[in-house]
Design a protein around this motif. Structure first.
Motif, mmCIF file in Angstrom:
data_model
loop_
_atom_site.group_PDB
_atom_site.id
_atom_site.type_symbol
_atom_site.label_atom_id
_atom_site.label_comp_id
_atom_site.label_asym_id
_atom_site.label_seq_id
_atom_site.Cartn_x
_atom_site.Cartn_y
_atom_site.Cartn_z
ATOM 1 N N SER A 202 0.816 -0.996 -0.065
ATOM 2 C CA SER A 202 -0.207 -0.140 0.075
ATOM 3 C C SER A 202 0.711 1.237 -0.080
ATOM 4 O O SER A 202 0.761 2.042 -0.718
ATOM 5 C CB SER A 202 -0.739 -0.188 1.282
ATOM 6 O OG SER A 202 -1.578 -0.937 1.241
ATOM 7 N N ARG A 257 7.375 11.352 -4.228
ATOM 8 C CA ARG A 257 7.627 11.945 -5.444
ATOM 9 C C ARG A 257 9.108 11.440 -6.154
ATOM 10 O O ARG A 257 9.351 11.908 -7.116
ATOM 11 C CB ARG A 257 7.927 13.448 -4.997
ATOM 12 C CG ARG A 257 6.574 14.118 -4.681
ATOM 13 C CD ARG A 257 6.571 15.631 -4.582
ATOM 14 N NE ARG A 257 5.366 16.195 -4.478
ATOM 15 C CZ ARG A 257 4.276 16.120 -5.001
ATOM 16 N NH1 ARG A 257 4.428 15.792 -6.538
ATOM 17 N NH2 ARG A 257 3.047 16.589 -4.935
ATOM 18 N N ARG A 313 2.196 9.241 -9.357
ATOM 19 C CA ARG A 313 1.309 10.052 -9.930
ATOM 20 C C ARG A 313 1.179 9.605 -11.211
ATOM 21 O O ARG A 313 -0.137 9.539 -11.952
ATOM 22 C CB ARG A 313 1.335 11.726 -9.985
ATOM 23 C CG ARG A 313 0.156 12.399 -10.447
ATOM 24 C CD ARG A 313 0.292 13.947 -10.295
ATOM 25 N NE ARG A 313 1.462 14.347 -10.633
ATOM 26 C CZ ARG A 313 1.915 14.740 -11.880
ATOM 27 N NH1 ARG A 313 1.071 14.544 -12.802
ATOM 28 N NH2 ARG A 313 3.074 15.245 -12.154
ATOM 29 N N ASN A 320 -5.303 3.099 -12.385
ATOM 30 C CA ASN A 320 -7.017 3.602 -12.521
ATOM 31 C C ASN A 320 -7.649 2.667 -13.508
ATOM 32 O O ASN A 320 -8.861 2.376 -13.576
ATOM 33 C CB ASN A 320 -7.104 4.896 -12.762
ATOM 34 C CG ASN A 320 -6.827 5.778 -11.591
ATOM 35 O OD1 ASN A 320 -6.821 5.391 -10.441
ATOM 36 N ND2 ASN A 320 -6.523 7.198 -11.832
ATOM 37 N N ARG A 323 -8.059 -1.048 -11.641
ATOM 38 C CA ARG A 323 -9.216 -0.937 -10.725
ATOM 39 C C ARG A 323 -10.388 -0.987 -11.252
ATOM 40 O O ARG A 323 -11.285 -1.560 -10.713
ATOM 41 C CB ARG A 323 -9.146 0.315 -9.984
ATOM 42 C CG ARG A 323 -7.630 0.374 -8.931
ATOM 43 C CD ARG A 323 -7.480 1.452 -8.095
ATOM 44 N NE ARG A 323 -6.121 1.330 -7.569
ATOM 45 C CZ ARG A 323 -5.647 2.264 -6.664
ATOM 46 N NH1 ARG A 323 -5.958 3.421 -6.690
ATOM 47 N NH2 ARG A 323 -4.384 1.971 -5.929
ATOM 48 N N ARG A 465 -8.882 11.889 -0.393
ATOM 49 C CA ARG A 465 -7.792 12.345 -1.364
ATOM 50 C C ARG A 465 -8.692 13.230 -2.493
ATOM 51 O O ARG A 465 -8.401 14.120 -2.833
ATOM 52 C CB ARG A 465 -6.674 11.535 -1.851
ATOM 53 C CG ARG A 465 -5.469 12.185 -2.497
ATOM 54 C CD ARG A 465 -4.675 11.230 -3.186
ATOM 55 N NE ARG A 465 -3.670 10.434 -2.379
ATOM 56 C CZ ARG A 465 -3.862 9.052 -2.249
ATOM 57 N NH1 ARG A 465 -4.556 8.419 -2.937
ATOM 58 N NH2 ARG A 465 -2.906 8.544 -1.647
#
Ligand code: MFK
Length: 571
Positions: A202, A257, A313, A320, A323, A465
């Motif tokens: 995670s 990052r 990111r 996405n 998922r 978020r």
């Protein structure tokens, strides 16, 4: 009692006539059967008639009708064969050379070939149906997944990688993109997604894999100027030809990052792994045909994709997609479990009548069906929005809704997939617990869905978020209220009022949690409430459409019934 004794006497006489001694009971329970999974699925057919224009629907009808038969015949047989022959690691060859060969079944390889030829990934990138291409693709995946022994996983990873390369790739990654999206089985690739390390699945920011520029790793720079060093703890689909891996370029800052994303091609022209050792295959509760491995990267060549840094990111464009796959797999698994339980209920007699005529059993199955219907419509809402985003036809509001719905549909459908599978097993009584009926696999394979691709809690935090860092909440609320405004049928007024009241209550409880600084503690409740309300609105829209359009008449009663059942539940 008298009747039963009479039956036993008759049976005994019959057996004496045959001249042999048999046990008094010669009853054998007929097994559950599967019909064509497209033709038998009134919701899938109704949903497509609702969302898809007539010419596309005609083409889909014929393609999915054919495929719906395959998934209960040859593809189902391959899935069973792959499950019976799980992958095996051969670390050394006969002469002691380290080879780390992962041997998979012929059936698993054939599922790969079929996936390419059927265009299970390609459809999404050919975009022959524009923004509805994702609906086309996911309708096929929905039929394929429960028969495929989770071949859907390498497909999800390959598709996510293709999307990642489409968004962040360049000329150097063009070849890989083409392999991922071809229909040619000889050229078709799938991909792994290498994020998870021993430090966790995670908290990806703790990644310790290092990427060294080629020169400092002792190789010339070229198309793959980096070498990767580290351990990846869970790598799904390890027989894939490539992977997208997160690593920290030597000297880059700590935290998320500082991570970058790399394209790793696993093997050289001879098939040997390049700077990769397979430590072991994972011994998993389910998804047993799927080769999930633990790897050491010892100089694996990698191509930096999308520039240095901000890897989390950037890789979001990949996860996405995966998922949304997870959500479609979840509803597909629910459908399969329910269909089997429904068929069994027509064949299994207890207390003097078939189970399907027992009111409580029928009610239990109807409740499961309503859960799957709500989850299906929710998942396919995300599919539609994903298709729009990829074709550049999504509005700002659509993008906001998609940002919120992606984690919501993943976490919600996955959780329900486990509940539905468990209840469906119970509907078989003891047989549901016995391996060679094939039924326990439904539960084992469902249990992975809330775990991989982000756990329920991690995704609930992603929902927060999205709410706190973007305008996704406003977009979602505006969108759902506009859709409710359009539901004008008197029979649905009560339902619409109920949904509006739930949105209001959700907004109030969110504000209260914000004021009390308890948003995080309440994240799961918020995510579930958003899912429940979103599905309610979709169920109401579908109930309206099916009640007012001839093409939906076959499913109108079920649509109305499932809306009522859905609203009677609160989660
Ligand atoms: C048929 C079924 C198919 C399924 C197959 C499954 C195969 C299984 C293989 C795996 O399971 S692979 C492992 C899966 N692991 C995960 O999915 C990771 C789960 N953890 C998370 O999702 C965490 O939330 C996350 C790693 C993203 C947290 O990382 P950070 O670095 O603490 O996040 P941060 O700093 O909040 O976000 C970094 C940036 O990414 C931010 O952008 P900005 O810098 O511009 O502000 C975020 O907004 C952005 N971001 C994070 N999640 C995003 C996202 N952007 C868009 N969408 C998202 N979902």
């Amino acid at each position: 009692m008298t009747r039963k004794r009479h039956e036993r006497e008759e049976e005994g006489n019959g057996l004496r006539e045959l001249g042999r001694v048999m046990p008094p009971s010669e009853f054998y329970q007929p097994a559950p059967c599967l019909d064509n999974q497209y033709e038998a699925d009134s919701l899938l057919r109704g949903y497509l008639a609702w969302r898809v224009p007539a010419p596309m629907l005609r083409a889909l009808h014929s393609e999915l009708g054919r495929f719906g038969e395959r998934v209960v015949t040859d593809i189902a047989a391959l899935g069973r064969a792959a499950e019976a022959q799980p992958p095996r690691l051969v670390p050394y060859d006969a002469w002691g050379r380290r080879i780390d060969d992962i041997v998979v079944s012929d059936a698993w390889r054939e599922l790969d070939r079929i996936s390419a030829v059927e265009g299970l990934v390609a459809i999404a990138y050919e975009r022959a149906n524009g923004e509805l291409s994702r609906v086309h693709q996911m309708a096929k995946l929905y039929l394929f997944h429960p028969s495929s022994s989770t071949y859907s996983c390498p497909l999800a990873m390959g598709d996510g990688a293709a999307r990642f390369l489409e968004v962040h790739g360049d000329e150097r990654t063009r070849n890989a993109f083409e392999h991922l999206t071809t229909r040619d089985p000889a050229r078709f690739w799938t991909s792994g997604q290498w994020m998870t390390e021993r430090t966790g699945g995670s908290d990806v920011s703790a990644t310790s894999t290092i990427a060294r520029p080629g020169e400092s790793a002792g190789v010339a720079s070229g198309a793959e100027p980096y070498r990767l060093f580290g351990t990846k703890w869970f790598t799904s689909a390890t027989t894939s030809q490539m992977a997208i891996a997160l690593a920290r370029i030597d000297g880059a800052p700590a935290g998320g990052r500082g991570l970058s994303a790399f394209l790793v091609e696993l093997r050289d022209a001879t098939g040997a792994l390049r700077g990769i050792r397979v430590n072991r295959l994972k011994d998993k509760l389910g998804t047993r045909a799927l080769p999930t491995a633990e790897l050491t990267l010892d100089g694996a060549p990698g191509t930096l994709v999308g520039g240095a840094g901000d890897g989390v990111r950037k890789i979001a464009s990949m996860f996405n997609v995966t998922r949304v796959y997870n959500a479609v797999a979840a509803v597909a698994g629910m459908r399969r479990a329910i269909v089997l339980a429904q068929d069994y209920a027509t064949k299994r007699t207890a207390f003097g009548k078939p189970l399907i005529e027992q009111p409580l059993h029928r009610e239990t199955l109807a409740d499961l069906d309503a859960v799957e219907r709500g989850c299906f419509l929710l998942a396919f809402h995300a599919v539609e929005l994903l298709g729009k985003e990829e074709c550049g036809t999504a509005t700002e509001r659509d993008l906001g809704v998609l940002r919120l719905l992606t984690p919501v549909v993943k976490l919600y459908t996955a959780k329900h997939a486990v509940g539905v599978a468990s209840e469906a097993l119970e509907a078989f009584g003891g047989a549901g617990y016995i391996e060679d009926t094939g039924i326990p696999q439904l539960l084992r394979d469902a249990q992975v869905l809330p775990i991989w691709e982000g756990t329920t809690n991690v995704l609930s935090l992603d929902v927060l978020r999205a709410i706190e860092r973007t305008d996704a909440w406003t977009a979602w609320r505006t969108d759902i209220e506009l859709r409710l405004d359009a539901i004008d049928q008197p029979s649905l007024v009560g339902a619409v009022e109920q949904i509006r009241a739930r949105i209001e209550a959700l907004a109030r409880s969110m504000q209260a949690a914000r004021d009390a600084s308890t948003l995080e503690t309440n994240a799961r409740r918020i995510a579930f409430a958003i899912a429940h309300v979103s599905a309610s609105a979709r169920l109401a829209e579908y109930a309206l459409w099916s009640a007012t359009h001839p093409a939906g008449a076959h499913d109108a009663a079920a649509a109305a019934d499932s809306l009522t059942r859905w609203l009677a539940s609160s989660s």
